[in-house]
Design a protein around this motif. Sequence first.
Motif, PDB file in Angstrom:
ATOM      1  N   SER A 224      21.495  12.380  53.024  1.00 11.53           N
ATOM      2  CA  SER A 224      22.124  11.683  51.465  1.00 11.53           C
ATOM      3  C   SER A 224      23.190  12.324  51.027  1.00 11.53           C
ATOM      4  O   SER A 224      24.155  12.071  50.438  1.00 11.53           O
ATOM      5  CB  SER A 224      20.836  11.186  51.469  1.00 11.53           C
ATOM      6  N   GLU A 225      22.649  13.830  50.750  1.00 10.80           N
ATOM      7  CA  GLU A 225      23.304  15.031  50.094  1.00 10.80           C
ATOM      8  C   GLU A 225      24.954  14.810  51.176  1.00 10.80           C
ATOM      9  O   GLU A 225      25.235  15.157  50.638  1.00 10.80           O
ATOM     10  CB  GLU A 225      22.531  16.200  50.155  1.00 10.80           C
ATOM     11  N   TRP A 226      24.088  15.290  52.594  1.00 10.26           N
ATOM     12  CA  TRP A 226      26.034  15.190  53.358  1.00 10.26           C
ATOM     13  C   TRP A 226      27.138  13.897  53.003  1.00 10.26           C
ATOM     14  O   TRP A 226      27.897  14.194  52.574  1.00 10.26           O
ATOM     15  CB  TRP A 226      25.386  15.562  54.768  1.00 10.26           C
ATOM     16  N   ALA A 227      26.489  12.587  52.245  1.00 11.56           N
ATOM     17  CA  ALA A 227      26.769  11.332  52.775  1.00 11.56           C
ATOM     18  C   ALA A 227      27.641  11.461  51.203  1.00 11.56           C
ATOM     19  O   ALA A 227      28.754  11.284  51.123  1.00 11.56           O
ATOM     20  CB  ALA A 227      26.202  10.204  52.779  1.00 11.56           C
ATOM     21  N   ARG A 228      26.816  11.876  50.195  1.00 11.65           N
ATOM     22  CA  ARG A 228      27.424  11.424  49.186  1.00 11.65           C
ATOM     23  C   ARG A 228      28.431  13.100  48.658  1.00 11.65           C
ATOM     24  O   ARG A 228      29.996  12.857  47.830  1.00 11.65           O
ATOM     25  CB  ARG A 228      26.518  12.218  48.324  1.00 11.65           C
ATOM     26  N   GLN A 229      28.242  14.246  49.454  1.00 10.44           N
ATOM     27  CA  GLN A 229      29.207  15.427  48.980  1.00 10.44           C
ATOM     28  C   GLN A 229      30.566  14.908  50.156  1.00 10.44           C
ATOM     29  O   GLN A 229      31.504  15.871  50.471  1.00 10.44           O
ATOM     30  CB  GLN A 229      28.922  16.432  49.353  1.00 10.44           C
ATOM     31  N   TRP A 230      30.831  14.378  50.876  1.00 14.40           N
ATOM     32  CA  TRP A 230      31.616  14.046  52.391  1.00 14.40           C
ATOM     33  C   TRP A 230      32.594  14.325  51.778  1.00 14.40           C
ATOM     34  O   TRP A 230      33.651  12.991  51.241  1.00 14.40           O
ATOM     35  CB  TRP A 230      31.710  12.865  52.976  1.00 14.40           C
ATOM     36  N   THR A 231      33.655  14.847  52.632  1.00 18.67           N
ATOM     37  CA  THR A 231      35.069  14.344  52.978  1.00 18.67           C
ATOM     38  C   THR A 231      35.704  15.455  54.222  1.00 18.67           C
ATOM     39  O   THR A 231      34.407  15.703  54.710  1.00 18.67           O
ATOM     40  CB  THR A 231      35.717  16.070  52.212  1.00 18.67           C
ATOM     41  N   THR A 232      36.669  14.726  53.862  1.00 18.35           N
ATOM     42  CA  THR A 232      37.081  15.434  55.674  1.00 18.35           C
ATOM     43  C   THR A 232      37.181  16.736  56.199  1.00 18.35           C
ATOM     44  O   THR A 232      36.638  16.782  57.442  1.00 18.35           O
ATOM     45  CB  THR A 232      39.021  14.655  55.917  1.00 18.35           C
ATOM     46  N   GLU A 233      36.744  17.755  55.143  1.00 14.68           N
ATOM     47  CA  GLU A 233      35.974  18.804  55.291  1.00 14.68           C
ATOM     48  C   GLU A 233      34.869  19.315  55.866  1.00 14.68           C
ATOM     49  O   GLU A 233      34.713  20.586  56.368  1.00 14.68           O
ATOM     50  CB  GLU A 233      36.710  20.087  54.387  1.00 14.68           C
ATOM     51  N   THR A 234      34.440  17.775  55.755  1.00 19.60           N
ATOM     52  CA  THR A 234      32.838  18.411  56.025  1.00 19.60           C
ATOM     53  C   THR A 234      32.279  18.823  57.308  1.00 19.60           C
ATOM     54  O   THR A 234      32.787  17.148  58.095  1.00 19.60           O
ATOM     55  CB  THR A 234      31.827  17.169  55.194  1.00 19.60           C
ATOM     56  N   PRO A 235      31.529  19.187  58.196  1.00 13.07           N
ATOM     57  CA  PRO A 235      30.922  19.284  59.243  1.00 13.07           C
ATOM     58  C   PRO A 235      29.982  18.106  59.195  1.00 13.07           C
ATOM     59  O   PRO A 235      29.336  17.471  59.124  1.00 13.07           O
ATOM     60  CB  PRO A 235      30.732  20.657  59.546  1.00 13.07           C
ATOM     61  N   PRO A 236      30.624  17.717  60.860  1.00 13.75           N
ATOM     62  CA  PRO A 236      29.857  16.601  60.739  1.00 13.75           C
ATOM     63  C   PRO A 236      28.114  16.737  61.330  1.00 13.75           C
ATOM     64  O   PRO A 236      28.069  17.821  61.244  1.00 13.75           O
ATOM     65  CB  PRO A 236      29.833  16.117  62.598  1.00 13.75           C
ATOM     66  N   LEU A 237      27.574  15.639  61.230  1.00 15.82           N
ATOM     67  CA  LEU A 237      25.827  15.538  61.727  1.00 15.82           C
ATOM     68  C   LEU A 237      25.353  15.616  62.866  1.00 15.82           C
ATOM     69  O   LEU A 237      26.080  14.886  63.568  1.00 15.82           O
ATOM     70  CB  LEU A 237      25.324  14.878  60.685  1.00 15.82           C
ATOM     71  N   ILE A 238      24.592  16.085  63.272  1.00 16.54           N
ATOM     72  CA  ILE A 238      23.753  16.254  64.540  1.00 16.54           C
ATOM     73  C   ILE A 238      21.901  16.272  63.964  1.00 16.54           C
ATOM     74  O   ILE A 238      21.673  16.573  63.850  1.00 16.54           O
ATOM     75  CB  ILE A 238      23.265  17.797  65.661  1.00 16.54           C
ATOM     76  N   ILE A 239      21.765  15.136  64.322  1.00 10.26           N
ATOM     77  CA  ILE A 239      20.197  14.765  63.844  1.00 10.26           C
ATOM     78  C   ILE A 239      19.374  14.501  65.410  1.00 10.26           C
ATOM     79  O   ILE A 239      19.995  14.025  66.411  1.00 10.26           O
ATOM     80  CB  ILE A 239      20.404  12.568  63.438  1.00 10.26           C
ATOM     81  N   TYR A 240      18.681  15.308  65.700  1.00 11.47           N
ATOM     82  CA  TYR A 240      17.654  15.613  66.689  1.00 11.47           C
ATOM     83  C   TYR A 240      16.127  15.780  66.627  1.00 11.47           C
ATOM     84  O   TYR A 240      15.386  16.302  65.433  1.00 11.47           O
ATOM     85  CB  TYR A 240      18.647  17.213  67.680  1.00 11.47           C
ATOM     86  N   GLY A 241      15.974  15.850  67.291  1.00 11.44           N
ATOM     87  CA  GLY A 241      14.234  15.125  67.409  1.00 11.44           C
ATOM     88  C   GLY A 241      13.825  13.922  68.203  1.00 11.44           C
ATOM     89  O   GLY A 241      14.643  13.603  69.832  1.00 11.44           O
TER      90      GLY A 241
END
Length: 484
Positions: A26-43
């Motif tokens: 949620s933090e990642w999404a709220r602070q997202w800019t074009t400079e934010t690295p993508p996410l990997i969700i794993y498990g």
Amino acid sequence: MDWAEKYRPRHLSELVGNRESLRQMSEWARQWTTETPPLIIYGKPGIGKTSSAWALANDMNWEVVELNASDQRTKGVIEKIAGGSASTGSLSGAFRKLIILDEADNLQGNADRGGARAIAEVIRQAKQPLILIANDLYGLDGTIRNLCTKIQFKALPAKSLVPRLREICSMEGITCALPALNDIAEQASGDIRSAVTMLYASAIGKDKVGEDDVSISSKDSRSTIFDLVAATLGYRQVTSLQDLNMTVDETPDTVLQWIEGNLGVLPDTKKNAAAYQALSRADMYLGYTYKTQYYTLWRYANILMLYGVHDVMKGRPSGYAKIMPPTRWRQMSTAKRQKLMREHLLSQLGISMHMSSASVRNIYLCPVSLLARQFPQSFVKDYSFDADQLNILIHDPDLAKSIVKSIDEEKKSLEKELKKKKKEEEALAKKNRTLKKTEPDIKVQLSSCNETDSALVMIDDNEKESETNVNKDKKSSQSTLFNF
Ligand SMILES: Nc1ncnc2c1ncn2[C@@H]1O[C@H](COP(=O)(O)OP(=O)(O)OP(=O)(O)O)[C@@H](O)[C@H]1O
């Protein structure tokens, strides 16, 4: 609709467990800019990775484009979706478009000729938020992996599944006995999808679900292997171990591993030795079976492992037993992951050194390791190694971590600077363009200026002419001596 789909969480707050991972998302999404690295969700499967990505998009009012393994996920396709404008301006009013690459550990499988590196480049340039989902982090290409922020989802303990199952029961208007819910939660081994599906299967056509309904409906091999191991170790009394074994959907070598994994260390060393001897004899029969392909020998293996161990355990008071999958399997899966990582590293080194991975491993690994110890930064930069991969070469996990971290930070600040420069250039170009646009007006003004100038000149000329005329007139009107 099956219940796993019907009760897919729509908001992050509806997901069970993994609170810290959800907070990070949620933090990642709220602070997202074009400079934010993508996410990997794993498990592991069935613990809410895909659901959380969709729920996040829903909470943020973002559109979703999901590309599964069955879709054509080439560089071109991803570029088309992830590139373009940073805001969607879509009809739905969504401001952004979340791109979900599910089963990303299978990304290179159908990648185009550009391969994983080209996809990595597209991911780096993405103008939209991007989430990659994978079961195995190391199944992902190193370059892609290093580009992303990693968030792990963990399998959930049985006790956190029970409230969710109870909630589903109340929404469906059925009652379910608590032991039945506990049973389902235990059998699911942290996989919520499997727990919800088991509950669904147990409740079909019923208003009330009891413990018996669960054990009848769940033809899950794990439920019966738990019973069998508990009975073999003397925790549970059954009429015939052999009959119970017939209902287990596992091969004898797997059953043997379960029994061995749960045997533990008995206080009586003689008993301990006898139990292991029975297992070892059973193992020999398994060997004969595979060697001779004469499967009747399985029966001997079964009798030896079940009754041999049970005989040693006789007299154990029955009660609760914590039966766990063999730890050997967990060790094997860790070893498998490490092997995969090693192989990937060797193949990367092999490609750059123009030789096979086997040659790198057998002949050059030692000098390469010495070089890596001397120039760790160059290795990380050239091969996009992560800390674990660098550690294979330098055998210093802390140093590997700090080197990779510092390079990541350096890379990030460089990228930031580049983007800043690009923005400045774009702004300058825009300014130039607007200047160019206004130029014709200036010309018009200038040309009109010219016209007025010439008009003025003309006026001037006329004036001059009229002046001379006047002068002439004056001259002509002036009386001279000749007039007289
Ligand atoms: N954390 C959770 N909270 C509530 N329900 C969940 C959760 N995780 C999974 N479920 C249930 O399981 C179903 C499948 O979940 P999901 O597809 O998100 O799992 P996954 O981890 O992405 O699995 P896979 O790796 O197989 O794609 C959901 O529709 C939902 O019913």
